[in-house]
Design a protein around this motif. Structure first.
Motif: not given
Length: 522
Positions: A38-45
């Motif tokens: 829900e909060r989208r507390d993530f990252s991608c690279a």
């Protein structure tokens, strides 16, 4: 590689960015925890064979600028093979704080060493430690949870079940943690499929050539950004309220020196590292610098490692901007990162007064709640609470928004109440909390939560003692405030505290507003 086609370069730039966005979509849709789903507390690279970031999704700034050090730690393993994935969260080996768990996948194309790396970082709602949520008022990192050096969680395509069992045995919510970890694995596999499609269509040599061209392009564009700043040295200082362990008014200092197309950002005069948990590792400071200079760049500039080539970053080991082991770091990632941004923007405002906004709320307003639900099942809930953005030359600051180093969403009331023994009694803008000025600062929010079961609450927030500054004659935003309501009586809480609460107690968090910009013309 010669003869770079600018149209092809743009196409591949967009395909690389789409790849990382699709990784994020896979992670969000398959995760178990509300914090990620829900909060989208993530990252991608995406990273090249040297570990330089080629592309990133528009996720969390404090993750993305620091993730290259996690990839570098994974590169240090000489035994990587196709199908492997490396897991880590150790802040002293490329991480930020322990809840941020990074997964790195090497991608091979018939060579002995990887040609690319895919990485994602997700904030887990609990990784053990002295309090649920793993954001305690700690005084050493050993109190903060399970610390994972770079280890293979996936070997030749198969999950290491023994290692996974060890991780899950050290957390309060193992089912949720396993779900989130396997979602991270699925995200990297999604990225690998898309990357192979690109390489199959273009060839490895051409794909790598355009990656290098994108890095060079990012460097040239950032050189133009830096060259547009007047030469000179600009200094600014602000304070952290306290470290949660008794030390107050902690100075954070920054000097920016511009010479032609080069910039040097110096945080070496920040306060010595503190006993409490507000220490930041160097990776976080690099993230803050990357973020701020990226703000100055045109939107079409790719957010890659090339952008940092014209920018030097100086820190001093043993300070709050570059702490050394075994300093506590739980709050450095979330709170000190915000103040690093505040002081860097404050310095740049002297050089670019018509471009830089006033201070935003200056805190992620971290809240963790943990305990046992009425049925006996353990739970751990974490979220950051929005505040006000600073007013700026272009207009008023936004209200009720996550600012600067966080780019997460709020937890929907329905999701929060469904997942945890909590009830949201009030969630509204804190009207009037933005600072006055020609362009007002945005308002913070008021969030009041009722506990439906006994629990332990931990708060790590800033700007409860020092207000977000205004600029160009604008006034400061209002400071934040926390209180516990029990039997109808309010008890003021400090910005950082950990307390036991009863069923029926209510916690009210009032977040800071942003500073105002400019003199009001009445």
């Amino acid at each position: 590689m010669k003869n770079i086609d600018p149209i092809r370069l743009e196409v591949l730039k967009n395909r690389f960015a789409s790849l990382t966005e699709e990784m994020g979509a896979a992670l969000m849709r398959t995760a178990f925890s509300p914090n990620i789903k829900e909060r989208r507390d993530f990252s991608c690279a995406l990273f090249d064979r040297e570990g330089e970031m080629v592309a990133q999704a528009a996720h969390i700034p404090v993750h993305l600028g620091s993730m290259p050090l996690s990839v570098a730690a994974a590169l240090g393993r000489a035994d990587l093979a196709p199908g492997d994935m490396v897991l880590l969260n150790d802040p002293y080996r490329g991480g930020t704080h322990l809840p941020d768990v990074t997964l790195v996948t090497p991608v091979f194309f018939g060579e002995e060493r990887p040609a690319f790396y895919l990485a994602n970082r997700a904030h887990h709602a609990d990784v053990g430690g002295m309090t649920a949520g793993s954001l305690p008022l700690s005084t050493e990192i050993f109190q903060e949870g399970l610390r994972i050096p770079p280890v293979k969680i996936v070997r030749c395509g198969k999950i290491d079940r023994e290692l996974l069992a060890m991780v899950l045995a050290n957390v309060r919510t193992p089912v949720e943690r396993e779900g989130d970890l396997t979602a991270q694995i699925a995200a990297n596999r999604t990225g690998e499929r898309r990357l192979r499609e690109i390489v199959e269509g273009c060839g490895l040599e051409e794909t790598e050539g355009y990656c290098r061209a994108l890095l060079d392009y990012g460097a040239r564009m950032m050189e133009e950004v830096v060259a547009a700043i007047p030469d000179g040295s600009y200094a600014f200082e602000d304070l952290l309220d306290d470290d949660g362990a008794g030390l107050e008014n902690i100075p954070v200092r920054c000097t920016v020196t511009i010479r032609g197309k080069e910039a040097v950002v110096d945080f070496s005069k920040c306060a010595p590292q503190v006993p409490g948990c507000l220490n930041a590792v160097r990776a976080i400071t690099l993230s803050a610098v990357f973020y701020v200079f990226r703000l100055l760049a045109p939107e079409e500039v790719p957010g890659n490692a090339g952008c940092m080539r014209p920018i030097g970053v100086r820190t001093k080991p043993g300070t709050v901007a570059d702490c050394t082991f075994p300093a506590a770091v739980a709050g450095g990632n979330v709170e000190t990162s915000q103040r690093l941004v505040d002081v860097l923007l404050g310095a740049l405002a002297q050089a670019l007064p018509e471009r830089i906004p006033a201070a935003s709320c200056g805190s992620m307003n971290n809240l963790t709640v943990g305990g046992a639900a009425p049925g006996g099942e353990l739970f751990a809930y974490y979220e950051t609470v929005a505040g006000g953005a600073g007013g700026g030359p272009a207009g008023e600051g936004a209200s009720g928004i996550q600012t600067h180093m966080t780019n997460t969403l709020n937890t929907p009331v329905e999701a929060l109440e469904h997942a945890y023994p909590l009830r949201v009694r009030r969630y509204a803008l804190r009207v009037g909390s933005g600072g006055p000025g020609r362009h007002r600062g945005g308002d913070g929010v008021t969030k009041e939560i009722e506990l439906l079961a006994p629990a332990r609450i931990t708060l790590i927030g800033e700007r409860r003692r020092t207000a977000p500054y205004g600029l160009q004659g604008g006034g400061p935003g209002r400071k934040g405030r926390n209180c516990l309501i029990r039997d109808g009586r309010e008890r003021k809480l400090p910005g950082k505290c950990s307390i036991d609460v009863r069923a029926g107690d209510r916690l009210r968090v009032e977040t800071p507003g942003g500073g105002g910009w400019g003199v009001r013309e009445d």
